[in-house]
Design a protein around this motif. Structure first.
Motif, PDB file in Angstrom:
ATOM      1  N   GLY A 203      -7.424 -12.103 -55.451  1.00 11.50           N
ATOM      2  CA  GLY A 203      -8.371 -11.659 -54.746  1.00 11.50           C
ATOM      3  C   GLY A 203      -9.772 -12.202 -55.242  1.00 11.50           C
ATOM      4  O   GLY A 203     -10.087 -13.294 -55.839  1.00 11.50           O
ATOM      5  N   TRP A 204     -10.873 -11.181 -54.889  1.00 16.95           N
ATOM      6  CA  TRP A 204     -12.241 -11.592 -54.794  1.00 16.95           C
ATOM      7  C   TRP A 204     -12.980 -10.934 -55.969  1.00 16.95           C
ATOM      8  O   TRP A 204     -12.668  -9.453 -55.936  1.00 16.95           O
ATOM      9  CB  TRP A 204     -12.950 -11.543 -53.617  1.00 16.95           C
ATOM     10  CG  TRP A 204     -14.006 -11.971 -53.294  1.00 16.95           C
ATOM     11  CD1 TRP A 204     -14.794 -12.966 -53.971  1.00 16.95           C
ATOM     12  CD2 TRP A 204     -15.136 -11.688 -52.238  1.00 16.95           C
ATOM     13  NE1 TRP A 204     -16.290 -13.097 -53.365  1.00 16.95           N
ATOM     14  CE2 TRP A 204     -16.236 -12.227 -52.424  1.00 16.95           C
ATOM     15  CE3 TRP A 204     -14.686 -10.817 -51.082  1.00 16.95           C
ATOM     16  CZ2 TRP A 204     -17.251 -12.232 -51.452  1.00 16.95           C
ATOM     17  CZ3 TRP A 204     -16.193 -10.500 -50.280  1.00 16.95           C
ATOM     18  CH2 TRP A 204     -17.116 -11.346 -50.388  1.00 16.95           C
ATOM     19  N   LEU A 205     -13.765 -11.311 -56.486  1.00 13.56           N
ATOM     20  CA  LEU A 205     -14.797 -10.756 -57.335  1.00 13.56           C
ATOM     21  C   LEU A 205     -16.285 -10.881 -57.187  1.00 13.56           C
ATOM     22  O   LEU A 205     -16.948 -11.794 -57.641  1.00 13.56           O
ATOM     23  CB  LEU A 205     -14.936 -11.239 -58.794  1.00 13.56           C
ATOM     24  CG  LEU A 205     -14.970 -10.510 -60.105  1.00 13.56           C
ATOM     25  CD1 LEU A 205     -14.046  -9.139 -60.139  1.00 13.56           C
ATOM     26  CD2 LEU A 205     -14.684 -11.353 -61.359  1.00 13.56           C
ATOM     27  N   PRO A 206     -16.801 -10.192 -55.901  1.00 17.36           N
ATOM     28  CA  PRO A 206     -18.268 -10.571 -55.494  1.00 17.36           C
ATOM     29  C   PRO A 206     -19.122  -9.591 -56.287  1.00 17.36           C
ATOM     30  O   PRO A 206     -19.069  -8.563 -56.427  1.00 17.36           O
ATOM     31  CB  PRO A 206     -18.097  -9.801 -54.009  1.00 17.36           C
ATOM     32  CG  PRO A 206     -16.959  -8.773 -54.091  1.00 17.36           C
ATOM     33  CD  PRO A 206     -15.706  -9.007 -55.055  1.00 17.36           C
ATOM     34  N   ILE A 207     -20.019 -10.606 -56.762  1.00 22.12           N
ATOM     35  CA  ILE A 207     -21.252  -9.730 -57.534  1.00 22.12           C
ATOM     36  C   ILE A 207     -22.086  -9.012 -56.646  1.00 22.12           C
ATOM     37  O   ILE A 207     -22.508  -9.303 -55.540  1.00 22.12           O
ATOM     38  CB  ILE A 207     -22.084 -10.963 -58.053  1.00 22.12           C
ATOM     39  CG1 ILE A 207     -21.410 -11.918 -59.057  1.00 22.12           C
ATOM     40  CG2 ILE A 207     -23.216 -10.262 -58.757  1.00 22.12           C
ATOM     41  CD1 ILE A 207     -21.790 -12.866 -59.648  1.00 22.12           C
ATOM     42  N   GLY A 208     -22.137  -7.762 -57.063  1.00 25.84           N
ATOM     43  CA  GLY A 208     -23.030  -6.674 -56.473  1.00 25.84           C
ATOM     44  C   GLY A 208     -22.440  -6.026 -55.142  1.00 25.84           C
ATOM     45  O   GLY A 208     -22.842  -4.866 -55.071  1.00 25.84           O
ATOM     46  N   GLY A 209     -21.382  -6.645 -54.584  1.00 23.99           N
ATOM     47  CA  GLY A 209     -20.911  -5.841 -53.593  1.00 23.99           C
ATOM     48  C   GLY A 209     -21.457  -5.648 -52.188  1.00 23.99           C
ATOM     49  O   GLY A 209     -21.095  -4.935 -51.418  1.00 23.99           O
ATOM     50  N   ARG A 210     -22.453  -6.740 -51.979  1.00 24.30           N
ATOM     51  CA  ARG A 210     -23.241  -6.482 -50.774  1.00 24.30           C
ATOM     52  C   ARG A 210     -22.622  -7.123 -49.341  1.00 24.30           C
ATOM     53  O   ARG A 210     -21.955  -8.100 -49.600  1.00 24.30           O
ATOM     54  CB  ARG A 210     -24.750  -6.957 -50.772  1.00 24.30           C
ATOM     55  CG  ARG A 210     -25.651  -6.194 -51.792  1.00 24.30           C
ATOM     56  CD  ARG A 210     -26.814  -6.675 -51.882  1.00 24.30           C
ATOM     57  NE  ARG A 210     -27.593  -6.649 -50.517  1.00 24.30           N
ATOM     58  CZ  ARG A 210     -28.845  -7.111 -50.182  1.00 24.30           C
ATOM     59  NH1 ARG A 210     -29.499  -7.810 -51.295  1.00 24.30           N
ATOM     60  NH2 ARG A 210     -29.367  -7.062 -48.990  1.00 24.30           N
ATOM     61  N   GLY A 211     -22.549  -6.595 -48.287  1.00 17.00           N
ATOM     62  CA  GLY A 211     -22.184  -7.327 -47.190  1.00 17.00           C
ATOM     63  C   GLY A 211     -20.628  -7.229 -47.160  1.00 17.00           C
ATOM     64  O   GLY A 211     -19.957  -8.304 -46.289  1.00 17.00           O
ATOM     65  N   LEU A 212     -20.042  -6.421 -47.878  1.00 13.47           N
ATOM     66  CA  LEU A 212     -18.562  -6.207 -47.763  1.00 13.47           C
ATOM     67  C   LEU A 212     -17.803  -5.938 -46.435  1.00 13.47           C
ATOM     68  O   LEU A 212     -16.728  -6.239 -46.090  1.00 13.47           O
ATOM     69  CB  LEU A 212     -18.005  -5.530 -48.979  1.00 13.47           C
ATOM     70  CG  LEU A 212     -18.162  -5.888 -50.365  1.00 13.47           C
ATOM     71  CD1 LEU A 212     -17.641  -5.193 -51.499  1.00 13.47           C
ATOM     72  CD2 LEU A 212     -17.718  -7.330 -50.405  1.00 13.47           C
ATOM     73  N   THR A 213     -18.833  -5.051 -45.753  1.00 14.07           N
ATOM     74  CA  THR A 213     -18.149  -4.581 -44.413  1.00 14.07           C
ATOM     75  C   THR A 213     -17.891  -5.630 -43.387  1.00 14.07           C
ATOM     76  O   THR A 213     -16.693  -5.798 -42.703  1.00 14.07           O
ATOM     77  CB  THR A 213     -19.307  -3.536 -43.713  1.00 14.07           C
ATOM     78  OG1 THR A 213     -19.475  -2.548 -44.637  1.00 14.07           O
ATOM     79  CG2 THR A 213     -18.885  -3.069 -42.503  1.00 14.07           C
ATOM     80  N   GLU A 214     -18.634  -6.900 -43.601  1.00 15.15           N
ATOM     81  CA  GLU A 214     -18.574  -7.928 -42.627  1.00 15.15           C
ATOM     82  C   GLU A 214     -17.438  -8.904 -43.498  1.00 15.15           C
ATOM     83  O   GLU A 214     -16.553  -9.755 -42.580  1.00 15.15           O
ATOM     84  CB  GLU A 214     -19.727  -8.691 -42.454  1.00 15.15           C
ATOM     85  CG  GLU A 214     -20.728  -7.789 -41.645  1.00 15.15           C
ATOM     86  CD  GLU A 214     -21.267  -6.781 -42.618  1.00 15.15           C
ATOM     87  OE1 GLU A 214     -21.968  -5.768 -41.883  1.00 15.15           O
ATOM     88  OE2 GLU A 214     -21.562  -6.996 -43.793  1.00 15.15           O
ATOM     89  N   SER A 215     -17.502  -9.130 -44.799  1.00 15.05           N
ATOM     90  CA  SER A 215     -16.780 -10.128 -45.346  1.00 15.05           C
ATOM     91  C   SER A 215     -15.345  -9.861 -45.644  1.00 15.05           C
ATOM     92  O   SER A 215     -14.504 -10.672 -45.752  1.00 15.05           O
ATOM     93  CB  SER A 215     -17.435 -10.390 -46.881  1.00 15.05           C
ATOM     94  OG  SER A 215     -18.752 -10.845 -46.588  1.00 15.05           O
ATOM     95  N   VAL A 216     -14.831  -8.687 -45.829  1.00 14.36           N
ATOM     96  CA  VAL A 216     -13.807  -8.277 -46.203  1.00 14.36           C
ATOM     97  C   VAL A 216     -12.724  -8.594 -45.093  1.00 14.36           C
ATOM     98  O   VAL A 216     -11.432  -9.283 -45.233  1.00 14.36           O
ATOM     99  CB  VAL A 216     -13.543  -6.843 -46.734  1.00 14.36           C
ATOM    100  CG1 VAL A 216     -12.139  -6.266 -46.865  1.00 14.36           C
ATOM    101  CG2 VAL A 216     -14.044  -6.581 -48.299  1.00 14.36           C
ATOM    102  N   PRO A 217     -12.906  -8.006 -43.816  1.00 13.46           N
ATOM    103  CA  PRO A 217     -12.087  -8.487 -42.940  1.00 13.46           C
ATOM    104  C   PRO A 217     -11.896  -9.914 -42.677  1.00 13.46           C
ATOM    105  O   PRO A 217     -10.825 -10.315 -42.331  1.00 13.46           O
ATOM    106  CB  PRO A 217     -12.707  -7.965 -41.643  1.00 13.46           C
ATOM    107  CG  PRO A 217     -13.603  -6.909 -41.926  1.00 13.46           C
ATOM    108  CD  PRO A 217     -14.200  -7.397 -43.570  1.00 13.46           C
ATOM    109  N   VAL A 218     -13.052 -10.853 -42.955  1.00  9.18           N
ATOM    110  CA  VAL A 218     -12.893 -12.182 -42.815  1.00  9.18           C
ATOM    111  C   VAL A 218     -11.900 -12.875 -43.695  1.00  9.18           C
ATOM    112  O   VAL A 218     -10.941 -13.900 -43.607  1.00  9.18           O
ATOM    113  CB  VAL A 218     -14.227 -12.738 -42.793  1.00  9.18           C
ATOM    114  CG1 VAL A 218     -14.179 -14.572 -43.014  1.00  9.18           C
ATOM    115  CG2 VAL A 218     -15.020 -12.325 -41.756  1.00  9.18           C
ATOM    116  N   LEU A 219     -11.887 -12.164 -45.059  1.00 11.49           N
ATOM    117  CA  LEU A 219     -11.187 -12.692 -46.207  1.00 11.49           C
ATOM    118  C   LEU A 219      -9.652 -12.509 -45.952  1.00 11.49           C
ATOM    119  O   LEU A 219      -8.609 -12.932 -46.270  1.00 11.49           O
ATOM    120  CB  LEU A 219     -11.588 -12.308 -47.423  1.00 11.49           C
ATOM    121  CG  LEU A 219     -10.777 -12.467 -48.912  1.00 11.49           C
ATOM    122  CD1 LEU A 219     -10.412 -13.854 -48.982  1.00 11.49           C
ATOM    123  CD2 LEU A 219     -11.346 -11.764 -50.091  1.00 11.49           C
TER     124      LEU A 219
END
Length: 281
Positions: A203-219
């Protein structure tokens, strides 16, 4: 949702043993530690967060030594790196360190890895900046060969190892293309990063967690395109300054673990912060 923590442990902060005991006693899920071997005084690379680089970057304890101490005084606390700079390590030595920490902790270790941001630090390790992602990919493959149940060699672009006896082995069994401890990759969202995650990480360790609504479906789509089950993808927002609304948003996205940022401070300030964070447990 599991609530873990991260901190820049240094020679001036709370000690690893004291912090680990407090985290376990209070019910926090884990402790993740960053890594910098050194910070060159002459540096052209800007600090990613802007402004002056905080002093703790040049005083950071070795994460494997500190996590070894934490493992020795806890039974359930998850232990992780956030992040290990794979390109700056000899992969044969690093494979041994990782497997040993995972073994002595009973499988509690998470390998958070990344590609780095400090060009000068990496250069002192002999890293060519433009190929660092390929170097990390190659070194992960070499370590997987050493972690295999049966002796397996590896011949890569940047390194090789003969089929070898190498113990201990990581506790977790292989899952799809991934072997070794739980593995998360840090970095900014993008097709290159997501391809690496889908190829050799959990999985992914995104710093701060911003923009996940858009990024998680892409991942998730990248994960599925690589032939992997998107339900098995783990996204762990890292170095988060929490609020009830933020954690509720993560829960809506299906996130099951978040790593909260602790101040790089002495015992009294860190324990006050843990008291404040207790509301989220």
């Amino acid at each position: 949702m599991r609530i873990a923590t991260t901190i820049f442990l240094t020679d001036e902060t709370i000690a690893p043993v004291r912090l680990a005991r407090e985290l376990e006693q209070r019910g926090f899920a884990g402790l993740y530690l960053p890594e910098h071997t050194h910070i060159p005084v002459t540096r052209d690379t800007p600090y990613p967060a802007g402004g002056e680089l905080p002093a703790e970057y040049g005083r950071t304890l070795d994460p494997f030594v500190a996590l070894g101490q934490a493992a020795a005084v806890t039974e359930h606390l998850a232990l992780g790196t956030g992040i290990t700079l794979i390109a700056q390590h000899d992969p044969i030595d690093l494979a041994k360190q990782i497997a040993t920490l995972d073994h002595v902790s009973g499988g509690r270790f998470t390998l958070g890895l990344g590609f780095g941001w400090n060009v000068e630090e990496a250069a002192d390790h002999g890293v060519t900046w433009s190929t660092r992602r390929e170097l990390v990919r190659d070194r992960m493959a070499l370590m997987r060969a050493l972690w295999a149940d049966e002796p397996a060699g590896y011949e890569g672009e940047f390194g090789s190892v003969r089929a070898s006896h190498a113990h201990p082995k990581p506790v977790r069994k292989p899952r799809g293309p991934v072997s070794g401890p739980r593995t998360l990759i840090g970095g900014a969202a993008g097709p290159k990063l997501f391809a690496h995650i889908a190829e050799y990480a959990d999985g992914w360790l995104p710093i701060g967690g911003r923009g996940l609504t858009e990024s998680v479906p892409v991942l998730r789509a990248a994960f599925e395109s690589a032939g992997r089950d998107p339900e098995q993808l783990q996204v762990v927002p890292y170095a988060v300054l929490p609020s009830a609304g933020k954690l509720a948003h993560y829960a809506e996205l299906g996130i099951e673990e978040v790593v909260l940022q602790l101040p790089p401070a002495g015992e009294a300030e860190v324990l006050r912060t843990l008291d404040d964070y207790a509301q989220y447990l």
